[in-house]
Structure formats: structure tokens, C-alpha cells
Design an enzyme around this catalytic site. Structure first.
Site, PDB file in Angstrom:
ATOM      1  N   CYS A 157       0.908  -1.368  -0.134  1.00 60.38           N
ATOM      2  CA  CYS A 157       0.414   0.086  -0.078  1.00 60.38           C
ATOM      3  C   CYS A 157       0.960   0.855   0.097  1.00 60.38           C
ATOM      4  O   CYS A 157       1.247   1.277   0.845  1.00 60.38           O
ATOM      5  CB  CYS A 157      -0.297   0.018   1.614  1.00 60.38           C
ATOM      6  SG  CYS A 157      -1.891   2.306   1.268  1.00 60.38           S
ATOM      7  N   SER A 217      -3.200   8.698   6.203  1.00 62.16           N
ATOM      8  CA  SER A 217      -2.161   8.160   5.565  1.00 62.16           C
ATOM      9  C   SER A 217      -1.586  10.739   6.134  1.00 62.16           C
ATOM     10  O   SER A 217      -1.086  10.493   6.480  1.00 62.16           O
ATOM     11  CB  SER A 217      -1.864   8.605   4.734  1.00 62.16           C
ATOM     12  OG  SER A 217      -2.131   8.700   3.185  1.00 62.16           O
TER      13      SER A 217
END
Length: 230
Positions: free
Chosen positions: A12, A65
Site C-alpha cells: 500500500c 495517511s
């Protein structure tokens, strides 16, 4: 010091962003690897969106994130990964927003497009974004080698995982980064030399294999599902 954990997946790019930030901060942390194809039943109690990354610092739990990275910047202020003045931080956030809402969606849309017309449309769009990064971003914000000058920042860590994965885009869609975009190439060379990148990067063959289902539009992950709805 509170225990630091990151729920991550090697494949990812969003999770890589936050691993890069932890490494650049010099924080000791534990990686809990999540198999995105076979997520454990308990994972939703950690990640409400069923996505990685999630970071835990003691009793704090943060996901998404870009938000994680700003949280880490506040909790672990040294070394700083954002510039010192309000206007400079605003400019940094503009470029992070551009990555999240323009550059990254175009990257995936091109990769997932199946018809020739749609591929050409998204290739044109992504090429325009590359030009924008080169001439309105890197050439105007600093002399380098990094986005905001001679020190790495959250802006650099935001973009780097997708440039690492450019090998997959080049393999499946034939799009290259033009040689005349010299600042982009200088920046990427500087990023590849970072110990944080070297600790988290994977070879081109890994990404080509990992993105095959995106390229034939059979990916079933949350990112692919979200992109199909837009």
C-alpha cells in the site's frame, strides 16, 4: 515514551507514506502487517474504514495517511517535516492536497482504464499533472533537491510512493516521465537516496505484479471501489 504501532501493508502506497514519516522522524515503531485480501475480523475495531495505515501512539489511534503524518509532525516535532512559517506550511498543504485530489486519482484512473479513448484521456490528464508538478511546483518552490529546499518534508513523502510505483504505470500504460522535467528527475534521485526510501521500497517487478489487477480492472480493494464510484 508511548509505544508506537503502525497497521500497514507492504503493497500500500498510503501506508508507505506514514512508514516513511516514522522513519524520517527516527521513531521506534512496530509494524503490524495486514493482508488486505484477507483482513482479520478484529481489524475493523482498529480501522473504521478497513484501510491501512492506522497509527497508534499509546492510547491515541489515528487513520488516513495525510492526517497521520500531520499528527506525527505534532507529536514528534524533531526533526521537522513541515516548514517554519504559516504561509510555507499552507503551500506545503496545497501540494499535499493536489496529490490526494488530482495526481493520485489520475494515476489510478489511467491504470484502471480499459478503453483506448479513456486511457488517452487519463494519460493526457496525468501528463498535465506532471507538467504542473515540474513547472508550478518544483521549479518555483525551491532549488531542491527536495520539494521545499534542502530538507525532506511531508510533501516529498506524500508523492514518493507513487513515483516508486511508476514502473507499473509505465509497464501497463507506457507513460514515461519526460526527460526535460529535470527537477522531477533530480527530486526522485534525491528521494531514492533517502535511507527511509531504501528501507521501504520494493523492486519494479513487485509493483508490476501487484498492480496487474488494477491494470485489467479486476481489483477489488477499497481504493479501487472508491475510484469506480468517482
Amino acid at each position: 515514551m508511548a509505544k508506537v504501532e503502525i497497521y500497514s501493508a507492504q503493497v500500500c502506497p498510503f501506508a508507505q507514506r506514514s512508514r516513511l514519516t516514522l522513519l524520517e522522524k527516527g521513531v521506534d515503531f512496530e509494524v503490524i502487517e495486514i493482508d488486505l485480501n484477507h483482513k482479520p475480523d478484529w481489524f475493523q475495531s482498529v480501522s473504521p474504514y478497513l484501510k491501512v495505515p492506522v497509527v497508534k501512539v499509546g492510547d491515541d489511534r489515528v487513520w488516513e495517511s495525510s492526517i497521520i503524518n500531520e499528527y506525527l509532525e505534532e507529536v514528534f516535532p524533531d526533526p521537522p517535516l513541515m516548514p517554519p512559517t504559516p504561509v510555507q506550511r499552507a503551500i506545503a498543504r496545497i501540494w499535499i492536497d493536489f496529490a490526494n485530489n488530482q495526481f493520485i486519482p489520475a494515476f489510478y484512473k489511467l491504470l484502471m482504464a480499459q478503453e483506448g479513448d479513456r486511457q488517452r484521456e487519463w494519460a493526457t490528464q496525468l501528463s498535465a499533472h506532471l507538467r504542473f508538478l515540474e513547472y508550478e511546483g518544483l521549479r518555483k518552490t525551491s532549488e531542491g533537491p527536495f520539494w521545499l529546499g534542502d530538507r525532506v518534508s511531508l510533501v516529498d513523502l506524500t508523492y514518493a510512493p507513487w513515483f516508486e510505483r511508476w514502473s507499473a504505470l509505465s509497464h501497463y500504460r507506457g507513460i514515461k516521465i519526460p526527460a526535460e522535467y529535470t527537477r522531477l528527475h533530480q527530486w526522485w534521485q534525491a528521494m531514492q537516496a533517502r535511507p527511509s526510501m531504501q528501507a521501504t521500497q520494493q523492486p519494479a517487478e513487485y509493483h508490476i505484479a501487484a498492480y496487474e489487477k488494477y491494470a485489467n480492472d479486476t481489483a477489488t480493494g477499497i481504493t479501487a471501489q472508491e475510484l469506480r464510484r468517482t
